[in-house]
Scaffold this motif. Structure first.
Motif, PDB file in Angstrom:
ATOM      1  N   LEU A 102       0.831  -1.191   0.000  1.00  0.00           N
ATOM      2  CA  LEU A 102       0.000   0.000   0.000  1.00  0.00           C
ATOM      3  C   LEU A 102       0.868   1.244   0.000  1.00  0.00           C
ATOM      4  O   LEU A 102       1.915   1.272   0.632  1.00  0.00           O
ATOM      5  N   LEU A 103       0.391   2.274  -0.688  1.00  0.00           N
ATOM      6  CA  LEU A 103       0.993   3.595  -0.617  1.00  0.00           C
ATOM      7  C   LEU A 103      -0.009   4.481   0.103  1.00  0.00           C
ATOM      8  O   LEU A 103      -1.120   4.677  -0.381  1.00  0.00           O
ATOM      9  N   THR A 109       2.614  -4.370   3.852  1.00  0.00           N
ATOM     10  CA  THR A 109       3.672  -3.419   3.543  1.00  0.00           C
ATOM     11  C   THR A 109       3.053  -2.067   3.250  1.00  0.00           C
ATOM     12  O   THR A 109       2.143  -1.967   2.414  1.00  0.00           O
ATOM     13  N   VAL A 110       3.552  -1.031   3.933  1.00  0.00           N
ATOM     14  CA  VAL A 110       3.038   0.323   3.739  1.00  0.00           C
ATOM     15  C   VAL A 110       4.198   1.250   3.428  1.00  0.00           C
ATOM     16  O   VAL A 110       5.198   1.275   4.140  1.00  0.00           O
ATOM     17  N   ILE A 111       4.034   2.007   2.367  1.00  0.00           N
ATOM     18  CA  ILE A 111       4.984   3.052   2.001  1.00  0.00           C
ATOM     19  C   ILE A 111       4.240   4.364   2.196  1.00  0.00           C
ATOM     20  O   ILE A 111       3.074   4.479   1.822  1.00  0.00           O
ATOM     21  N   ILE A 143       3.573  -1.518  -6.035  1.00  0.00           N
ATOM     22  CA  ILE A 143       2.517  -0.897  -5.236  1.00  0.00           C
ATOM     23  C   ILE A 143       1.178  -1.303  -5.845  1.00  0.00           C
ATOM     24  O   ILE A 143       0.952  -1.125  -7.038  1.00  0.00           O
ATOM     25  N   ASP A 144       0.311  -1.866  -5.015  1.00  0.00           N
ATOM     26  CA  ASP A 144      -0.966  -2.383  -5.488  1.00  0.00           C
ATOM     27  C   ASP A 144      -2.110  -1.388  -5.337  1.00  0.00           C
ATOM     28  O   ASP A 144      -2.938  -1.241  -6.230  1.00  0.00           O
ATOM     29  N   VAL A 145      -2.172  -0.745  -4.166  1.00  0.00           N
ATOM     30  CA  VAL A 145      -3.299   0.127  -3.841  1.00  0.00           C
ATOM     31  C   VAL A 145      -2.760   1.395  -3.184  1.00  0.00           C
ATOM     32  O   VAL A 145      -1.843   1.339  -2.364  1.00  0.00           O
ATOM     33  N   VAL A 146      -3.360   2.539  -3.545  1.00  0.00           N
ATOM     34  CA  VAL A 146      -3.003   3.825  -2.950  1.00  0.00           C
ATOM     35  C   VAL A 146      -4.159   4.286  -2.073  1.00  0.00           C
ATOM     36  O   VAL A 146      -5.317   4.266  -2.504  1.00  0.00           O
TER      37      VAL A 146
END
Length: 154
Positions: free
Chosen positions: A6-7, A29-31, A49-52
């Motif tokens: 995730l972003l 995982t988070v960015i 990155i899959d989802v924002v």
């Protein structure tokens, strides 16, 4: 929940840090990014990155403009808009520009992660359809390009 990256984009440091930590405790995982431009930079530099999760109201490039640019550059990435001040016109505009969903803060983490799971499933279905479209025999390049454009527009 299925593993994904995730972003999280928000200009409020306390929300950004607290939410990121709560999500990491779920083994995801988070960015983090604190602006629209930083989000776009992260999408270019960090693969997978899959989802924002994107705040609507930010100084400089707001969430709506950031959403538009994300969908232009990374059409498979799903975007969930987050806002502290819900607005029906903004919600409608977000969905028209390609947002998967629009949620208000404070967010219920279980509900948000359920929406992330749905967004991730949509992304994976699109990826599968794109692979099928690219592998189709006996179609012209134009037909294949039209099919790919239709899949990305879903």
């Amino acid at each position: 929940m299925t593993a994904c990256t995730l972003l999280l984009v928000d200009d409020e440091p306390s929300f950004l840090e607290a939410t990121a930590e709560r999500i990491r405790l779920r083994d995801l995982t988070v960015i983090c990014a604190s602006s629209g431009q930083e989000a776009l930079d992260r999408l270019e530099l960090v693969p997978g990155i899959d989802v924002v999760l994107l705040d609507v109201s930010m100084p400089g490039m707001d969430g709506i403009e950031t959403l538009t640019r994300i969908k232009q550059r990374c059409p498979l990435v799903e975007v969930i808009m987050l806002t502290g001040a819900a607005s029906v016109p903004t919600a409608i505009d977000s969905i028209k520009r390609g947002a998967f969903d629009y949620q208000t803060k404070p967010v219920d983490l279980d509900s948000l992660l359920g929406t992330v799971e749905q967004a991730l499933n949509k992304r994976r279905r699109k990826q599968d359809k794109l692979l099928d479209a690219r592998m189709r025999p006996y179609v012209t390049k134009r037909e294949r390009d039209e099919l790919i454009a239709a899949i990305l527009a879903e």
